[in-house]
Design a protein around this motif. Sequence first.
Motif, PDB file in Angstrom:
ATOM      1  N   UNK A 159      35.827  49.215  30.755  1.00  0.00           N
ATOM      2  CA  UNK A 159      37.139  48.832  30.251  1.00  0.00           C
ATOM      3  C   UNK A 159      37.313  47.340  30.328  1.00  0.00           C
ATOM      4  N   UNK A 160      38.228  46.834  29.514  1.00  0.00           N
ATOM      5  CA  UNK A 160      38.483  45.394  29.444  1.00  0.00           C
ATOM      6  C   UNK A 160      39.940  45.157  29.086  1.00  0.00           C
ATOM      7  N   UNK A 161      40.543  44.209  29.751  1.00  0.00           N
ATOM      8  CA  UNK A 161      41.898  43.761  29.423  1.00  0.00           C
ATOM      9  C   UNK A 161      41.909  42.247  29.409  1.00  0.00           C
ATOM     10  N   UNK A 162      42.791  41.693  28.606  1.00  0.00           N
ATOM     11  CA  UNK A 162      42.897  40.251  28.459  1.00  0.00           C
ATOM     12  C   UNK A 162      44.379  39.883  28.415  1.00  0.00           C
ATOM     13  N   UNK A 170      44.655  42.268  24.836  1.00  0.00           N
ATOM     14  CA  UNK A 170      43.744  43.386  24.589  1.00  0.00           C
ATOM     15  C   UNK A 170      43.714  44.293  25.813  1.00  0.00           C
ATOM     16  N   UNK A 171      43.513  45.577  25.557  1.00  0.00           N
ATOM     17  CA  UNK A 171      43.238  46.546  26.611  1.00  0.00           C
ATOM     18  C   UNK A 171      42.456  47.676  25.946  1.00  0.00           C
ATOM     19  N   UNK A 172      41.198  47.796  26.319  1.00  0.00           N
ATOM     20  CA  UNK A 172      40.327  48.819  25.745  1.00  0.00           C
ATOM     21  C   UNK A 172      39.578  49.527  26.865  1.00  0.00           C
ATOM     22  N   UNK A 173      39.396  50.825  26.680  1.00  0.00           N
ATOM     23  CA  UNK A 173      38.633  51.662  27.599  1.00  0.00           C
ATOM     24  C   UNK A 173      37.573  52.371  26.770  1.00  0.00           C
ATOM     25  N   UNK A 174      36.390  52.542  27.333  1.00  0.00           N
ATOM     26  CA  UNK A 174      35.341  53.302  26.637  1.00  0.00           C
ATOM     27  C   UNK A 174      35.951  54.619  26.167  1.00  0.00           C
ATOM     28  N   UNK A 193      45.218  52.560  33.184  1.00  0.00           N
ATOM     29  CA  UNK A 193      46.311  52.285  34.134  1.00  0.00           C
ATOM     30  C   UNK A 193      45.906  51.221  35.137  1.00  0.00           C
ATOM     31  N   UNK A 194      44.675  51.280  35.618  1.00  0.00           N
ATOM     32  CA  UNK A 194      44.207  50.272  36.579  1.00  0.00           C
ATOM     33  C   UNK A 194      44.142  48.895  35.924  1.00  0.00           C
ATOM     34  N   UNK A 195      43.652  48.834  34.687  1.00  0.00           N
ATOM     35  CA  UNK A 195      43.613  47.553  33.974  1.00  0.00           C
ATOM     36  C   UNK A 195      45.020  47.037  33.691  1.00  0.00           C
ATOM     37  N   UNK A 196      45.930  47.937  33.329  1.00  0.00           N
ATOM     38  CA  UNK A 196      47.315  47.532  33.080  1.00  0.00           C
ATOM     39  C   UNK A 196      47.939  46.960  34.349  1.00  0.00           C
ATOM     40  N   UNK A 197      47.729  47.607  35.476  1.00  0.00           N
ATOM     41  CA  UNK A 197      48.279  47.112  36.743  1.00  0.00           C
ATOM     42  C   UNK A 197      47.697  45.738  37.084  1.00  0.00           C
ATOM     43  N   UNK A 198      46.399  45.575  36.907  1.00  0.00           N
ATOM     44  CA  UNK A 198      45.768  44.283  37.205  1.00  0.00           C
ATOM     45  C   UNK A 198      46.236  43.204  36.228  1.00  0.00           C
ATOM     46  N   UNK A 258      43.706  56.667  40.213  1.00  0.00           N
ATOM     47  CA  UNK A 258      42.302  57.051  40.176  1.00  0.00           C
ATOM     48  C   UNK A 258      41.562  56.200  39.159  1.00  0.00           C
ATOM     49  N   UNK A 259      40.326  55.992  39.392  1.00  0.00           N
ATOM     50  CA  UNK A 259      39.517  55.200  38.469  1.00  0.00           C
ATOM     51  C   UNK A 259      38.996  53.951  39.166  1.00  0.00           C
ATOM     52  N   UNK A 260      38.169  53.219  38.469  1.00  0.00           N
ATOM     53  CA  UNK A 260      37.559  52.041  39.074  1.00  0.00           C
ATOM     54  C   UNK A 260      38.558  50.903  39.205  1.00  0.00           C
ATOM     55  N   UNK A 261      38.324  50.047  40.158  1.00  0.00           N
ATOM     56  CA  UNK A 261      39.168  48.875  40.348  1.00  0.00           C
ATOM     57  C   UNK A 261      38.688  47.761  39.416  1.00  0.00           C
ATOM     58  N   UNK A 262      39.623  47.162  38.650  1.00  0.00           N
ATOM     59  CA  UNK A 262      39.227  46.061  37.764  1.00  0.00           C
ATOM     60  C   UNK A 262      38.806  44.852  38.589  1.00  0.00           C
ATOM     61  N   UNK A 263      37.961  44.039  37.990  1.00  0.00           N
ATOM     62  CA  UNK A 263      37.573  42.776  38.615  1.00  0.00           C
ATOM     63  C   UNK A 263      37.696  41.689  37.576  1.00  0.00           C
ATOM     64  N   UNK A 264      37.846  40.488  38.043  1.00  0.00           N
ATOM     65  CA  UNK A 264      37.929  39.365  37.117  1.00  0.00           C
ATOM     66  C   UNK A 264      36.938  38.310  37.547  1.00  0.00           C
TER      67      UNK A 264
END
Length: 191
Positions: free
Chosen positions: A64-67, A95-99, A109-114, A183-189
């Motif tokens: 996943x990716x968010x910008x 942007x916010x995309x998940x495989x 949800x994790x990307x949105x929170x981050x 639930x799900x992986x924690x985003x990193x930057x």
Amino acid sequence: MTEADINAVSAVRVRGWQAAYRGLMPQAYLDAMSVAADAERRRSWWRSPEVSDLVAERDGDVVGWACVGPARDPDIAPGAEELPAPAPTAGELLALYVAPGLIGTGIGRALMAAGTARARAHGYRALYLWVVRGNTRAERFYERAGFVPDGAEEAYEVGGRSVPERRYRRPLTPEPEPEPPAPGPAPRSGP
């Protein structure tokens, strides 16, 4: 996100477009999208100091990716064309995309929170985004995250066809009390 993530981010973005916009954009355009071409464009500008790229990983793979960056629309970000001054008070989820096979697993949800946390850290008081009209899954996702349409609509051309979009807005209040992680992986930057 690091430079080493660019190819994987481009793959998530291209596959995301191809899945999310089927029937909303010309199929020939979607079929012709190239991960390599997207990655080449991304390398030319990905390290902008005003923009935060976040990735989510699962088992070492980018899924996943968010910008997030400053809002670009002049009606909500006067002077945006002269960035970095004046300092913007509104941000944009660019942007916010998940495989596609992992949609609904908590990665979004994790990307949105981050991304929201990153927007608050930049001092933004509101966060905006654009959604392609007819992308009901995205509209529901963003509405559950507290975004509402703000009345702005526009269209852009994709493969010779006009594609309408609707703008959404969410106020950013001070950081809420922490909740248990989704639930799900924690985003990193990146740096």
